[in-house]
Design a protein around this motif. Structure first.
Motif, PDB file in Angstrom:
ATOM      1  N   VAL A  71      49.673  19.038  28.953  1.00  0.00           N
ATOM      2  CA  VAL A  71      48.309  19.507  28.705  1.00  0.00           C
ATOM      3  C   VAL A  71      47.431  19.193  29.914  1.00  0.00           C
ATOM      4  CG1 VAL A  71      46.298  19.304  27.197  1.00  0.00           C
ATOM      5  CG2 VAL A  71      48.601  19.195  26.218  1.00  0.00           C
ATOM      6  N   LEU A  72      47.653  18.029  30.502  1.00  0.00           N
ATOM      7  CA  LEU A  72      46.904  17.661  31.701  1.00  0.00           C
ATOM      8  C   LEU A  72      47.137  18.686  32.800  1.00  0.00           C
ATOM      9  CD1 LEU A  72      46.436  14.107  33.060  1.00  0.00           C
ATOM     10  CD2 LEU A  72      47.098  15.890  34.643  1.00  0.00           C
ATOM     11  N   PHE A  73      48.389  19.134  32.945  1.00  0.00           N
ATOM     12  CA  PHE A  73      48.711  20.148  33.952  1.00  0.00           C
ATOM     13  C   PHE A  73      47.923  21.429  33.685  1.00  0.00           C
ATOM     14  CE2 PHE A  73      51.060  24.061  34.790  1.00  0.00           C
ATOM     15  CZ  PHE A  73      51.225  23.987  36.161  1.00  0.00           C
ATOM     16  N   PHE A  74      47.948  21.926  32.441  1.00  0.00           N
ATOM     17  CA  PHE A  74      47.278  23.186  32.128  1.00  0.00           C
ATOM     18  C   PHE A  74      45.752  23.060  32.208  1.00  0.00           C
ATOM     19  CE2 PHE A  74      51.386  24.047  30.004  1.00  0.00           C
ATOM     20  CZ  PHE A  74      51.692  25.226  30.654  1.00  0.00           C
ATOM     21  N   PHE A  75      45.244  21.872  31.920  1.00  0.00           N
ATOM     22  CA  PHE A  75      43.807  21.648  32.022  1.00  0.00           C
ATOM     23  C   PHE A  75      43.358  21.778  33.477  1.00  0.00           C
ATOM     24  CE2 PHE A  75      39.909  18.953  31.539  1.00  0.00           C
ATOM     25  CZ  PHE A  75      39.322  19.686  30.526  1.00  0.00           C
ATOM     26  N   TYR A  76      44.124  21.187  34.388  1.00  0.00           N
ATOM     27  CA  TYR A  76      43.847  21.333  35.814  1.00  0.00           C
ATOM     28  C   TYR A  76      44.036  22.780  36.239  1.00  0.00           C
ATOM     29  CZ  TYR A  76      43.180  16.584  37.660  1.00  0.00           C
ATOM     30  OH  TYR A  76      42.671  15.364  37.995  1.00  0.00           O
ATOM     31  N   PHE A  77      45.114  23.391  35.767  1.00  0.00           N
ATOM     32  CA  PHE A  77      45.441  24.759  36.165  1.00  0.00           C
ATOM     33  C   PHE A  77      44.303  25.713  35.799  1.00  0.00           C
ATOM     34  CE2 PHE A  77      47.549  28.899  35.342  1.00  0.00           C
ATOM     35  CZ  PHE A  77      48.046  29.130  36.609  1.00  0.00           C
ATOM     36  N   ALA A  78      43.745  25.553  34.600  1.00  0.00           N
ATOM     37  CA  ALA A  78      42.616  26.399  34.180  1.00  0.00           C
ATOM     38  C   ALA A  78      41.420  26.203  35.107  1.00  0.00           C
ATOM     39  CB  ALA A  78      42.231  26.071  32.738  1.00  0.00           C
ATOM     40  N   GLY A  79      41.221  24.955  35.546  1.00  0.00           N
ATOM     41  CA  GLY A  79      40.114  24.681  36.458  1.00  0.00           C
ATOM     42  C   GLY A  79      40.324  25.305  37.829  1.00  0.00           C
ATOM     43  N   TYR A  80      41.583  25.349  38.273  1.00  0.00           N
ATOM     44  CA  TYR A  80      41.870  25.960  39.572  1.00  0.00           C
ATOM     45  C   TYR A  80      41.660  27.469  39.532  1.00  0.00           C
ATOM     46  CZ  TYR A  80      44.096  21.525  40.850  1.00  0.00           C
ATOM     47  OH  TYR A  80      44.344  20.212  41.128  1.00  0.00           O
ATOM     48  N   LEU A  81      41.890  28.081  38.375  1.00  0.00           N
ATOM     49  CA  LEU A  81      41.695  29.526  38.259  1.00  0.00           C
ATOM     50  C   LEU A  81      40.217  29.897  38.317  1.00  0.00           C
ATOM     51  CD1 LEU A  81      44.277  30.488  35.470  1.00  0.00           C
ATOM     52  CD2 LEU A  81      44.464  30.854  37.943  1.00  0.00           C
ATOM     53  N   ASN A  82      39.370  28.974  37.881  1.00  0.00           N
ATOM     54  CA  ASN A  82      37.939  29.248  37.821  1.00  0.00           C
ATOM     55  C   ASN A  82      37.243  28.775  39.099  1.00  0.00           C
ATOM     56  OD1 ASN A  82      35.472  30.033  36.714  1.00  0.00           O
ATOM     57  ND2 ASN A  82      35.105  27.995  35.855  1.00  0.00           N
ATOM     58  N   ILE A  83      37.712  29.293  40.225  1.00  0.00           N
ATOM     59  CA  ILE A  83      37.133  28.877  41.497  1.00  0.00           C
ATOM     60  C   ILE A  83      36.177  29.934  42.024  1.00  0.00           C
ATOM     61  CG2 ILE A  83      39.082  27.410  42.139  1.00  0.00           C
ATOM     62  CD1 ILE A  83      40.133  29.635  43.889  1.00  0.00           C
ATOM     63  N   GLU A  84      35.229  29.469  42.818  1.00  0.00           N
ATOM     64  CA  GLU A  84      34.227  30.357  43.391  1.00  0.00           C
ATOM     65  C   GLU A  84      34.631  30.771  44.801  1.00  0.00           C
ATOM     66  OE1 GLU A  84      30.761  27.973  43.238  1.00  0.00           O
ATOM     67  OE2 GLU A  84      30.607  27.981  41.048  1.00  0.00           O
ATOM     68  N   ASP A  85      33.858  31.677  45.390  1.00  0.00           N
ATOM     69  CA  ASP A  85      34.100  32.088  46.770  1.00  0.00           C
ATOM     70  C   ASP A  85      33.932  30.888  47.701  1.00  0.00           C
ATOM     71  OD1 ASP A  85      34.461  34.654  45.893  1.00  0.00           O
ATOM     72  OD2 ASP A  85      32.378  35.264  46.273  1.00  0.00           O
ATOM     73  N   GLY A  86      34.757  30.863  48.728  1.00  0.00           N
ATOM     74  CA  GLY A  86      34.649  29.779  49.701  1.00  0.00           C
ATOM     75  C   GLY A  86      35.688  28.699  49.529  1.00  0.00           C
ATOM     76  N   VAL A  87      36.515  28.798  48.461  1.00  0.00           N
ATOM     77  CA  VAL A  87      37.594  27.831  48.257  1.00  0.00           C
ATOM     78  C   VAL A  87      38.884  28.470  48.751  1.00  0.00           C
ATOM     79  CG1 VAL A  87      38.876  26.456  46.581  1.00  0.00           C
ATOM     80  CG2 VAL A  87      36.414  26.829  46.270  1.00  0.00           C
ATOM     81  N   SER A  88      39.543  27.866  49.718  1.00  0.00           N
ATOM     82  CA  SER A  88      40.712  28.473  50.349  1.00  0.00           C
ATOM     83  C   SER A  88      41.913  28.481  49.417  1.00  0.00           C
ATOM     84  CB  SER A  88      41.066  27.720  51.632  1.00  0.00           C
ATOM     85  OG  SER A  88      41.519  26.420  51.336  1.00  0.00           O
ATOM     86  N   SER A  89      42.787  29.461  49.599  1.00  0.00           N
ATOM     87  CA  SER A  89      44.008  29.545  48.799  1.00  0.00           C
ATOM     88  C   SER A  89      44.952  28.396  49.114  1.00  0.00           C
ATOM     89  CB  SER A  89      44.711  30.878  49.067  1.00  0.00           C
ATOM     90  OG  SER A  89      45.047  31.014  50.436  1.00  0.00           O
ATOM     91  N   SER A  90      44.902  27.886  50.354  1.00  0.00           N
ATOM     92  CA  SER A  90      45.764  26.771  50.726  1.00  0.00           C
ATOM     93  C   SER A  90      45.390  25.506  49.950  1.00  0.00           C
ATOM     94  CB  SER A  90      45.670  26.504  52.227  1.00  0.00           C
ATOM     95  OG  SER A  90      44.347  26.193  52.612  1.00  0.00           O
ATOM     96  N   TYR A  91      44.089  25.331  49.724  1.00  0.00           N
ATOM     97  CA  TYR A  91      43.622  24.191  48.923  1.00  0.00           C
ATOM     98  C   TYR A  91      44.153  24.308  47.500  1.00  0.00           C
ATOM     99  CZ  TYR A  91      40.409  21.341  46.133  1.00  0.00           C
ATOM    100  OH  TYR A  91      39.873  20.446  45.245  1.00  0.00           O
TER     101      TYR A  91
END
Length: 421
Positions: A71-91
């Motif tokens: 669940v911790l993994f998916f919680f982080y994963f959902a947060g990574y999907l909700n990123i704004e402009d200016g956040v690099s794909s490498s990050y």
């Protein structure tokens, strides 16, 4: 030889070997980057590539509280999907890779047969001995390059070790208590004389922690030692004189270390110098405590502005950089740091609501059906990790995240320590 591995199948041997590779990877990740991948994939394949997979999973479904790590993994994963402009794909990719073990290792355990006593303790045995050997190598290197390394320590650097010095200091701390546990359980692979190695090796690692003078490791060691003395010696065993004597030794040892160890003297000099001028912004470019102070300051300000939901874990790094640029322009870009505190990192990323949820997920396996009573090593690991969270955002680095999840799931591989769950 103690406790033979009886009738282990090739699949079970591969599972053990894969987990051993994961333990090994904690020390040599920077040199052999493929080790964690080899270990995780080997463990996963040994678990799931079988004809009776569904049957095996059904047999192992009895109270698998560690599955909450997924669940911790998916919680982080959902947060990574909700990123704004200016956040690099490498990050995004880098952070995604860090969290993958929190998905794959717990799932693999569903179809993994319990380890034998020898296999289970053998993994901790391996961790202890690698720590002991590499720490001994670091001390030899320190002796050979005494003056040069003391200059490094005085200038906010660290005693050279095989991997990241902060994480390694936690390895050394954990290994001290592993030695205590292995000695208490009289575990050995080849000879009973190995019990002396635990005693001597554990004492050596205590000395090493003081020579290395890494704050995280020393805080974890003294915090853990205090808990063990208060609970095990004083409250449980009622050995008050011994407990008071040990607590007194805890006070005297740092003082004696300061009087006798040049590395600690240099570290204290550096800390005094650093703390005395901590409000001079540009010193964060060269001094670790000042850099940490500004990382806490920036993280706290972000939290105050996004108290309940945070800014989103996918955007946290971007917001940190923007805040540094606006509020602390004298700090160089390469010295911009995320808060060196896991709790503050969670609060800034997920807010109070998300952090409460993450705390529940992370600590649930420890408390479910009193797991802390059934597995001493699980409890020791959690205590050390919790102390490290105060001074490091360990879950946000590959080495820190791997170390935490590996030793969170290993205790669930041994049926004896989990039979009451």
């Amino acid at each position: 030889m103690e406790s033979k591995i009886a009738n282990t199948t090739p699949r079970e041997k591969i599972a053990f070997l894969s987990m051993a590779i994961l333990v090994l990877s904690l020390f040599f990740l920077e040199n052999i980057k493929a080790l964690p991948t080899i270990g995780i994939l080997g463990f996963l394949l040994a678990a799931v590539v079988r004809k009776n997979l569904i049957t095996e999973i059904r047999l192992n479904l009895n109270n698998k509280s560690y599955l909450l790590f997924t669940v911790l993994f998916f919680f982080y994963f959902a947060g990574y999907l909700n990123i704004e402009d200016g956040v690099s794909s490498s990050y995004w990719k880098a952070r995604f890779i860090v969290k993958i073990p929190y998905l794959l290792l717990p799932i693999s355990l569903l179809a993994t047969s319990p380890f034998t006593r020898k296999q289970y303790f053998g993994l901790f045995y391996l961790f202890f001995f690698i720590t002991l050997i590499t720490a001994f190598g670091s001390i030899i290197n320190y002796i050979l390059h005494y003056d040069e390394i003391n200059i490094l320590i005085r200038s906010s650097k660290a005693l050279p070790v095989v991997t990241n010095h902060v994480r390694y200091s936690l390895f050394a701390c954990f290994s001290i208590f592993i030695a205590w546990k292995l000695h208490t359980d009289k575990f050995h692979l080849f000879s009973k004389h190995e019990l002396w190695i635990y005693r001597i090796g554990g004492f050596f690692l205590i000395i090493f922690l003081h020579v290395a003078a890494v704050r995280s490791g020393l805080v974890a060691f003294y915090g853990m030692t205090g808990v063990v003395i208060l609970y095990q010696v004083i409250l449980k065993n009622k050995r008050y004189k011994l407990g008071i004597g040990l607590l007194t030794a805890m006070v005297i040892t740092p003082w004696l270390s300061f009087l006798t160890l040049t590395s600690i003297q240099k570290k204290v000099e550096n800390m005094k110098d650093d703390l005395g001028k901590i409000n001079i912004e540009e010193r964060a470019n060269n001094y670790s405590l000042t850099a940490r102070w500004y990382s806490y300051k920036v993280g706290s300000k972000i939290l105050s502005e996004h108290l309940w939901t945070g800014v989103g874990v996918g955007n946290f790094s971007k917001v940190i950089k923007e805040r540094y640029k606006t509020d602390h322009p004298k700090i160089n870009k390469k010295e911009v740091k995320e808060p060196h505190n896991q709790f503050l990192y969670w609060l800034g990323s997920f807010g109070i609501l998300g952090t409460v949820f993450l705390l529940f997920i992370f600590y649930f396996p420890l408390f479910w059906k009193k797991a802390y009573q059934n597995s001493t090593l699980l409890l020791l690991h959690y205590l050390i990790v919790t102390l490290s969270f105060i001074v490091e955002n360990s879950l946000e680095t590959q080495l820190g995240a791997n170390y935490i999840i590996i030793f969170c799931v290993i205790p669930f591989l041994y049926s004896h320590e989990n039979k009451q769950r």
